[in-house]
Scaffold this motif. Structure first.
Motif, short mmCIF file in Angstrom:
data_model
loop_
_atom_site.label_atom_id
_atom_site.label_comp_id
_atom_site.label_asym_id
_atom_site.label_seq_id
_atom_site.Cartn_x
_atom_site.Cartn_y
_atom_site.Cartn_z
N HIS A 5 0.82 -1.21 0.00
CA HIS A 5 0.00 0.00 0.00
C HIS A 5 0.85 1.26 0.00
O HIS A 5 0.48 2.27 -0.61
CB HIS A 5 -0.92 0.01 1.23
CG HIS A 5 -1.89 -1.13 1.26
ND1 HIS A 5 -1.98 -2.00 2.30
CD2 HIS A 5 -2.81 -1.53 0.35
CE1 HIS A 5 -2.92 -2.89 2.05
NE2 HIS A 5 -3.44 -2.63 0.87
N ASN A 6 1.98 1.24 0.69
CA ASN A 6 2.83 2.42 0.76
C ASN A 6 3.53 2.68 -0.58
O ASN A 6 3.57 3.82 -1.06
CB ASN A 6 3.84 2.28 1.89
CG ASN A 6 3.16 2.00 3.21
OD1 ASN A 6 2.13 2.59 3.52
ND2 ASN A 6 3.72 1.09 3.98
N ALA A 97 3.97 5.79 6.48
CA ALA A 97 3.34 4.76 7.32
C ALA A 97 4.17 4.45 8.56
O ALA A 97 4.28 3.29 8.97
CB ALA A 97 3.11 3.49 6.50
N CYS A 125 -1.38 6.27 8.46
CA CYS A 125 -2.41 5.25 8.66
C CYS A 125 -3.35 5.75 9.75
O CYS A 125 -2.95 6.50 10.63
CB CYS A 125 -1.77 3.94 9.12
SG CYS A 125 -0.50 3.29 8.02
N ASP A 133 -13.18 3.32 3.01
CA ASP A 133 -12.41 2.10 3.21
C ASP A 133 -13.17 0.88 2.72
O ASP A 133 -12.59 -0.07 2.17
CB ASP A 133 -12.07 1.93 4.70
CG ASP A 133 -11.26 3.07 5.23
OD1 ASP A 133 -10.38 3.55 4.50
OD2 ASP A 133 -11.50 3.50 6.37
N TRP A 194 -6.68 2.66 3.22
CA TRP A 194 -6.50 2.96 4.63
C TRP A 194 -5.31 3.88 4.89
O TRP A 194 -4.56 3.72 5.85
CB TRP A 194 -6.36 1.66 5.42
CG TRP A 194 -7.54 0.77 5.16
CD1 TRP A 194 -8.76 0.79 5.78
CD2 TRP A 194 -7.62 -0.27 4.16
NE1 TRP A 194 -9.59 -0.15 5.25
CE2 TRP A 194 -8.92 -0.83 4.24
CE3 TRP A 194 -6.72 -0.78 3.22
CZ2 TRP A 194 -9.34 -1.85 3.43
CZ3 TRP A 194 -7.14 -1.81 2.40
CH2 TRP A 194 -8.44 -2.33 2.51
N ARG A 195 -5.15 4.85 4.02
CA ARG A 195 -4.05 5.80 4.14
C ARG A 195 -4.59 7.23 4.05
O ARG A 195 -5.68 7.47 3.53
CB ARG A 195 -3.00 5.59 3.04
CG ARG A 195 -2.28 4.24 3.05
CD ARG A 195 -1.41 4.09 4.26
NE ARG A 195 -0.62 2.87 4.20
CZ ARG A 195 -1.01 1.69 4.68
NH1 ARG A 195 -2.22 1.57 5.21
NH2 ARG A 195 -0.20 0.64 4.63
#
Length: 206
Positions: A5-6, A97, A125, A133, A194-195
């Protein structure tokens, strides 16, 4: 699954970097600090953009892997909540994150290390679940399966080294409130997966 995700937001972060040239008019090269650098993937992207990069992480294991990969940044094992950072020094500070591993007011230490006109970018996060989400869940599953299948077909799938994981304890509205209090003029934008992205530019008079 190999989808990260990052890493997915590296391009967004790069688009939010200051324009070419030192934003504060100081002579010399542009400087950057990457907090919680992990194995150094984003720090190396900053270095490829011409920044002199200091990259810090408290984990000896991930710093060892980052140093083995090389790529230009100066990697160092350090806890930014205890580290003495140079005042008004960095043109860019990034934190991917990892802020939820620290007290949220660590932001003030990062602010003080920014040069006037410098930019802070925090890929954060948050706790809890929003309607946004819920929409991200199917997209997340598709992205993970697509990357996994592609790497299996190429025979390149290897389990990545995982940095220590901690669940966030601040919800998005609280992050927005505290960011506005600690960094007036900052903005917090919700992202998929979720960021959120906190951006702040230090006034040139500071």
């Amino acid at each position: 699954m190999p989808f990260d995700h990052n890493d997915h937001y590296h391009r967004l972060l790069l688009r939010n970097l200051p324009p070419e040239g030192s934003p504060n008019g100081r002579p010399g090269g542009r400087t950057a600090l990457d907090i919680g650098c992990g194995t150094g993937r984003f720090a190396r992207r900053l270095a490829a953009r011409g920044y002199e990069v200091d990259a810090l992480d408290p984990s000896a294991e991930v710093i060892a892997e980052a140093e083995a990969a090389g790529g230009g940044p100066r990697f160092r094992r350090a806890d930014v909540t205890k580290e003495v950072l140079p005042a008004a020094h960095y043109d860019v500070i990034t934190c991917l994150a990892s802020l939820h591993h620290m007290p949220f007011d660590t932001l003030t230490r990062l602010r003080d290390a920014l040069a006037p006109g410098g930019t802070l970018l925090v890929l954060g996060c948050y706790a809890g679940t929003t309607w946004w989400d819920l929409a991200a869940s199917p997209a997340n599953a598709v992205a993970r399966m697509t990357v996994y299948a592609s790497e299996r077909l190429r025979g390149t799938h290897e389990p990545p080294l995982k940095a220590p994981v901690r669940q966030p304890d601040m919800r998005l509205p609280e992050i927005r409130t505290e960011a506005a209090r600690l960094l007036p003029g900052s903005s917090v934008r919700q992202l998929l997966f979720w960021r959120c992205l906190l951006t702040y530019t230090k006034p040139t008079g500071n």
